[in-house]
Design a protein around this motif. Structure first.
Motif, short mmCIF file in Angstrom:
data_model
loop_
_atom_site.label_atom_id
_atom_site.label_comp_id
_atom_site.label_asym_id
_atom_site.label_seq_id
_atom_site.Cartn_x
_atom_site.Cartn_y
_atom_site.Cartn_z
N ASN A 153 -26.71 -37.02 89.45
CA ASN A 153 -27.28 -38.36 89.54
C ASN A 153 -26.35 -39.37 88.88
OD1 ASN A 153 -28.92 -40.72 88.88
ND2 ASN A 153 -30.67 -39.49 89.55
N VAL A 154 -25.83 -40.26 89.68
CA VAL A 154 -24.89 -41.25 89.16
C VAL A 154 -25.57 -42.60 88.92
CG1 VAL A 154 -22.91 -40.15 90.25
CG2 VAL A 154 -24.19 -41.91 91.49
N LYS A 155 -26.90 -42.66 89.11
CA LYS A 155 -27.61 -43.93 88.99
C LYS A 155 -28.46 -44.03 87.72
CE LYS A 155 -27.90 -44.64 93.98
NZ LYS A 155 -28.80 -44.85 95.14
N THR A 156 -29.00 -42.90 87.29
CA THR A 156 -29.92 -42.93 86.14
C THR A 156 -29.17 -43.08 84.83
OG1 THR A 156 -31.48 -41.52 87.33
CG2 THR A 156 -31.74 -41.67 84.94
N ASP A 157 -29.55 -44.09 84.04
CA ASP A 157 -28.96 -44.29 82.71
C ASP A 157 -29.69 -43.41 81.70
OD1 ASP A 157 -27.31 -46.22 83.78
OD2 ASP A 157 -28.67 -47.87 83.27
N VAL A 158 -28.91 -42.76 80.84
CA VAL A 158 -29.48 -41.93 79.78
C VAL A 158 -29.54 -42.73 78.48
CG1 VAL A 158 -29.27 -39.79 78.48
CG2 VAL A 158 -28.59 -39.85 80.89
N PHE A 159 -28.43 -43.31 78.11
CA PHE A 159 -28.36 -44.18 76.94
C PHE A 159 -27.15 -45.09 77.11
CE2 PHE A 159 -25.72 -40.57 75.91
CZ PHE A 159 -24.65 -41.08 75.18
N SER A 160 -26.98 -46.01 76.20
CA SER A 160 -25.81 -46.90 76.25
C SER A 160 -25.23 -47.00 74.85
CB SER A 160 -26.22 -48.29 76.77
OG SER A 160 -27.13 -48.91 75.87
N PHE A 161 -23.98 -47.41 74.78
CA PHE A 161 -23.36 -47.61 73.47
C PHE A 161 -22.41 -48.79 73.52
CE2 PHE A 161 -20.43 -44.81 75.69
CZ PHE A 161 -19.18 -45.30 75.35
N GLU A 162 -22.25 -49.42 72.39
CA GLU A 162 -21.34 -50.56 72.25
C GLU A 162 -20.20 -50.14 71.33
OE1 GLU A 162 -21.81 -54.60 69.90
OE2 GLU A 162 -23.05 -54.64 71.74
N SER A 163 -18.97 -50.36 71.78
CA SER A 163 -17.80 -49.98 70.97
C SER A 163 -16.58 -50.71 71.49
CB SER A 163 -17.56 -48.47 71.05
OG SER A 163 -17.10 -48.11 72.35
N GLU A 164 -15.48 -50.56 70.79
CA GLU A 164 -14.21 -51.08 71.29
C GLU A 164 -13.83 -50.29 72.54
OE1 GLU A 164 -11.44 -50.61 68.15
OE2 GLU A 164 -12.37 -52.13 66.86
N PRO A 165 -13.26 -50.93 73.55
CA PRO A 165 -12.90 -50.21 74.77
C PRO A 165 -11.85 -49.15 74.50
CG PRO A 165 -12.01 -52.44 74.79
CD PRO A 165 -12.92 -52.36 73.61
N VAL A 166 -11.95 -48.05 75.27
CA VAL A 166 -11.01 -46.93 75.15
C VAL A 166 -10.10 -46.96 76.38
CG1 VAL A 166 -10.78 -44.43 74.99
CG2 VAL A 166 -12.70 -45.58 73.88
N ARG A 167 -8.80 -47.09 76.13
CA ARG A 167 -7.86 -47.24 77.24
C ARG A 167 -7.56 -45.92 77.93
NH1 ARG A 167 -8.31 -52.54 78.16
NH2 ARG A 167 -8.33 -53.65 76.17
N GLU A 168 -7.61 -44.83 77.20
CA GLU A 168 -7.32 -43.52 77.78
C GLU A 168 -8.10 -42.45 77.02
OE1 GLU A 168 -3.26 -42.69 75.20
OE2 GLU A 168 -3.11 -43.20 77.33
N GLY A 169 -8.16 -41.27 77.62
CA GLY A 169 -8.89 -40.18 76.97
C GLY A 169 -10.38 -40.22 77.27
N LYS A 170 -11.14 -39.45 76.50
CA LYS A 170 -12.58 -39.32 76.71
C LYS A 170 -13.33 -39.47 75.39
CE LYS A 170 -11.99 -35.98 80.52
NZ LYS A 170 -12.29 -34.59 80.97
N ILE A 171 -14.59 -39.85 75.52
CA ILE A 171 -15.49 -39.91 74.36
C ILE A 171 -16.56 -38.85 74.57
CG2 ILE A 171 -17.00 -41.35 72.96
CD1 ILE A 171 -15.65 -43.79 74.24
N TYR A 172 -16.74 -37.98 73.57
CA TYR A 172 -17.70 -36.88 73.66
C TYR A 172 -18.93 -37.17 72.80
CZ TYR A 172 -13.74 -34.27 75.60
OH TYR A 172 -12.68 -33.86 76.37
N PHE A 173 -20.10 -37.10 73.42
CA PHE A 173 -21.36 -37.27 72.70
C PHE A 173 -22.12 -35.94 72.71
CE2 PHE A 173 -20.24 -41.52 73.99
CZ PHE A 173 -20.63 -42.32 72.92
N LYS A 174 -22.40 -35.42 71.54
CA LYS A 174 -23.10 -34.15 71.44
C LYS A 174 -24.62 -34.35 71.54
CE LYS A 174 -19.99 -31.53 68.43
NZ LYS A 174 -19.93 -30.72 67.19
N ALA A 175 -25.24 -33.42 72.25
CA ALA A 175 -26.70 -33.36 72.25
C ALA A 175 -27.18 -31.98 71.82
CB ALA A 175 -27.26 -33.68 73.63
N PHE A 176 -26.30 -30.98 71.99
CA PHE A 176 -26.68 -29.61 71.63
C PHE A 176 -25.42 -28.82 71.26
CE2 PHE A 176 -27.15 -25.13 72.71
CZ PHE A 176 -28.32 -24.80 72.07
N THR A 177 -25.51 -28.04 70.18
CA THR A 177 -24.42 -27.15 69.77
C THR A 177 -24.96 -25.73 69.70
OG1 THR A 177 -23.40 -28.89 68.45
CG2 THR A 177 -22.70 -26.64 68.00
N GLY A 178 -24.34 -24.83 70.46
CA GLY A 178 -24.80 -23.45 70.52
C GLY A 178 -24.14 -22.57 69.47
N GLU A 179 -24.92 -21.67 68.89
CA GLU A 179 -24.40 -20.76 67.87
C GLU A 179 -24.25 -19.34 68.41
OE1 GLU A 179 -26.30 -18.97 63.89
OE2 GLU A 179 -25.86 -21.13 63.76
#
Length: 716
Positions: free
Chosen positions: A314-340
């Motif tokens: 689904n490319v239409k449904t928003d999950v959350f939003s964030f405000e930050s300085e723009p990132v020119r390259e690379g990726k930003i990772y947001f954790k929701a779950f960490t498996g042990e």
């Protein structure tokens, strides 16, 4: 003659009986049974509907229950009227179903929606937003289904209670009902369970004789009480029931301690059901997915693997939003779950409690570059950027939360306690997974000392596996990772990340599975820059999993070698008005890999019978042992009482036993003498009676006299 008799002082209690010509007793019996039918059906319906959050008209259901209980009970006068009544009801229900098929199907779907929260909580299904109420007339649809269910339950109750009066069938039904409620962890008022148990007690103490006579007197079976009384309710009987309840409870705890569930599981449950809850969870998810799209914005499946197979990208449904300085390259990772720990064949990761405070503190102390994020989420779920310590963080009244995250760089972790904890938690791998991965590592020459290990792993998966956002579910009884590595060789980020994590662990490198949302740098450039910052909306299609590996000299490092399509590619494929992806939700496909020979009815019965026989044997041994203890205790008590009485009373007890032996209930010993003489002659009988009377009534009787009396009686 009255149907209820109050006994005299000597034999207190109430005896309820019904002589064959007693009309009052017949009516009373009928009223009791109808009442039990109504109460049982009412309690069962309330337990089921309220337990699963079904919103229906309970007054309407109660009317159906009462009317059917009364009518069907009256029709039990003979087999013809009974069969006619049930055939008529079945015919009416069938006709109603045919003429209202769409309404009933809609009602079932609405009920499925209503009970989803209960099922999801018990089976750990992901959150699902906005199930459709298929029909606008919810009242009619739901009550059509619940009305039919109430009618079926009432019919069954009348058969069990009125026709058969079977305590066994009723008890089995109670066990099934309580098991289902317990399995799904339903919250139900204890009043309904109390009603069921009271009705069970009534069913237990009321059986049916040859002509429908109410009967039961467990003590009377041993003490040979007057048989004209068919039901006894007294203080003694109440105590008896309490003792039986205590014995049953003690036995259940004893059996649980001696014959553990693991023994039974190893013999039957593991062999045939694999894991009942996992199977129920998989099937529930598939069937729900047939008529409604699933979304997982809240918890990214919380470590439950395979669910993404039923979620349409689904490319239409928003999950959350964030405000930050723009990132020119690379990726930003947001954790929701960490498996042990990965749970083999349960197809899930247990959640890690590590909040990354150690890693974050090390980066902070090393002077690593930082970035400020202001995260906004309507659900107030904690989405934390990697390398950020969210301890104590919370959303404000505007549902916003500020977080500081640091950019990764090699930092040495000098906390020995933490290093030991990482090695203990993040090197675990099940033997069944290890066997498969060992072979892969040997074939591909993977080694922890390889400087280009990441590249090797990336090439291996690119050349031997196919990435798909539309992967199917894992078949019944298959392990999620092993099935991906050896059979399907097709999967999405959950399969890839899980397999890569276990490969690293197998090589002796601490690794963990992480799921959340990955935002490409380009996505942060799409909105207007304000005060040097942009607002980025994170879509459900940003959902992803990745791997993090650990080295005490470098900390936790992200390994992202999974060939996930870019957001641009996903938008091109799934951005249309209608998402045509249809997950495979067929039960046939789910059970397609089941070993048919293993599940032959004969094999199931044989294995289950063997396991059950062992359990029953243990139960029987425990029951016999307990009965022996009770018997010895009673005998010991009687012997003690016999010892402490005077010799005259001992003689009286001996003579009473002699009367029972010769089946004499009178009080005149002369008549007893005549009965004894038939067996051993008049002279011997006269001697016994004479000695007995002397020992009972004479003064200063010695124990030698008692022994003489016993000897005389023993000779006959």
């Amino acid at each position: 003659m009255s149907g209820v008799k109050i006994l005299n002082r000597e034999n207190t209690g109430i005896k309820l009986y019904k002589p064959e010509n007693n009309i009052v007793g017949s009516i009373l019996m009928f009223v009791v049974r109808v009442a039990v039918c109504v109460l049982s059906s009412w309690a069962v319906c309330n337990i089921i509907f309220r337990g699963f959050n079904i919103e229906c008209d309970y007054n309407y259901i109660n009317k159906i229950i009462f009317a059917l209980s009364l009518i069907l009970s009256l029709l039990q006068i003979n087999i013809v009227t009974m069969a006619g009544g049930y055939i008529f009801i079945a015919y009416k229900i069938y006709n109603y179903f045919l003429s209202n098929k769409d309404i009933i199907k809609g009602g079932l779907k609405i009920m499925a929606n209503q009970c989803y929260s209960v099922v999801a909580n018990a089976l750990e299904l992901p959150a699902a937003d906005g199930f459709d109420n298929v029909l606008s007339d919810t009242y009619t649809a739901v009550n059509s289904v619940t009305g039919i269910m109430g009618a079926v339950i009432t019919c069954a109750m009348v058969l069990i209670i009125v026709r058969f009066c079977s305590k066994t069938m009723y008890a089995i039904g109670c066990c099934i009902l309580f098991s289902v409620i317990s399995f799904f962890e339903c919250s139900v008022n204890n009043m309904y369970f109390a009603v069921i148990l009271i009705c069970l007690g009534i069913v237990i103490v009321t059986g049916t004789g040859e002509k429908g006579i109410i009967r039961l007197d467990i003590l009377g079976l041993f003490l040979k009480r007057n048989k004209k009384y068919k039901l006894r309710i007294s203080g003694g009987y109440f105590i008896q029931l309490c003792i039986i309840a205590v014995v049953i409870s003690s036995l259940s705890y004893g059996i649980k301690g001696i014959y553990t569930s693991e023994r039974f599981d190893s013999a039957f449950t593991d062999k045939y059901s694999e894991n009942i809850k996992v199977t129920a969870r998989d099937i529930a998810f598939m069937k729900y997915a047939e008529y409604k799209n699933f979304y997982m914005p809240e918890n990214v499946s919380m470590g439950q693997l395979g669910y993404v197979a039923y979620v349409k990208p689904n490319v239409k449904t928003d999950v959350f939003s964030f405000e930050s300085e723009p990132v020119r390259e690379g990726k930003i990772y947001f954790k929701a779950f960490t498996g042990e720990s990965y749970n083999y064949r349960y197809n899930s990761w247990s959640e890690s409690k590590d909040n990354d405070s150690v890693m974050t503190e090390a980066l902070k102390n090393s002077g690593a570059a930082s970035r400020e994020y202001e995260i906004k989420s309507s659900k107030e779920i904690l989405y934390s950027p990697v390398y950020s310590d969210t301890t104590g963080n919370a959303y404000d009244e505007n549902k916003k939360m500020k977080v500081t995250a640091y950019e990764y760089e090699y930092v040495e972790i000098e906390n020995e306690e933490y290093n030991n904890s990482v090695n203990e938690k993040y090197l675990q791998i099940d033997e069944e997974n290890k066997a498969v991965i060992d072979e892969i590592c040997r074939e591909q020459n993977f080694s922890r000392d390889d400087s280009d290990l990441q590249d090797k792993l990336k090439n291996y998966f690119e050349n031997n596996f196919n990435y798909s956002s539309e992967t199917g579910g894992t078949p019944y009884g298959k392990d999620f990772v092993n099935y991906f590595l050896t059979e399907s060789k097709e999967g999405n980020f959950t399969q890839y990340a899980s397999a890569i994590t276990l490969i690293y662990r197998n090589l002796g490198i601490p690794a963990r599975y992480v799921s959340g949302y990955v935002v490409e740098g380009e996505q942060t450039l799409g909105s207007r820059i304000k005060n040097g910052k942009t607002t980025t909306k994170v879509k459900q299609a940003n959902m992803q999993s990745w791997v993090e590996i650990y080295d005490s000299k470098g900390g936790w490092q992200i390994v992202d070698i999974i060939p996930v399509p870019s957001m641009e590619e996903l938008e091109e494929k799934y951005g249309g008005e209608e998402n045509t992806y249809t997950p495979d939700t067929s039960i046939e496909s789910y059970f397609s890999t089941v070993d048919k020979e293993k599940f032959e009815p004969a094999n199931i019965v044989k294995t289950g019978g063997t396991a059950l026989l062992k359990a029953v044997t243990v139960c029987v041994v425990l029951v016999i042992g307990l009965l022996l203890i009770i018997f010895l205790a009673i005998k010991g008590r009687n012997y003690y009482e016999y010892l402490i009485v005077d010799n005259n009373k001992k003689a009286f007890i001996i003579m009473e036993k002699l009367k029972k032996k010769f089946k004499y209930n009178g009080t005149v010993y002369k008549e007893l003498e005549e009965k004894i003489s038939l067996k051993c002659g008049k002279e011997k009988a006269r001697e016994i009676i004479k000695e007995g009377e002397r020992c009972i009534f004479a003064d200063k009787i010695q124990y030698e006299d008692i022994k003489k009396l016993k000897k005389l009686i023993k000779e006959i």
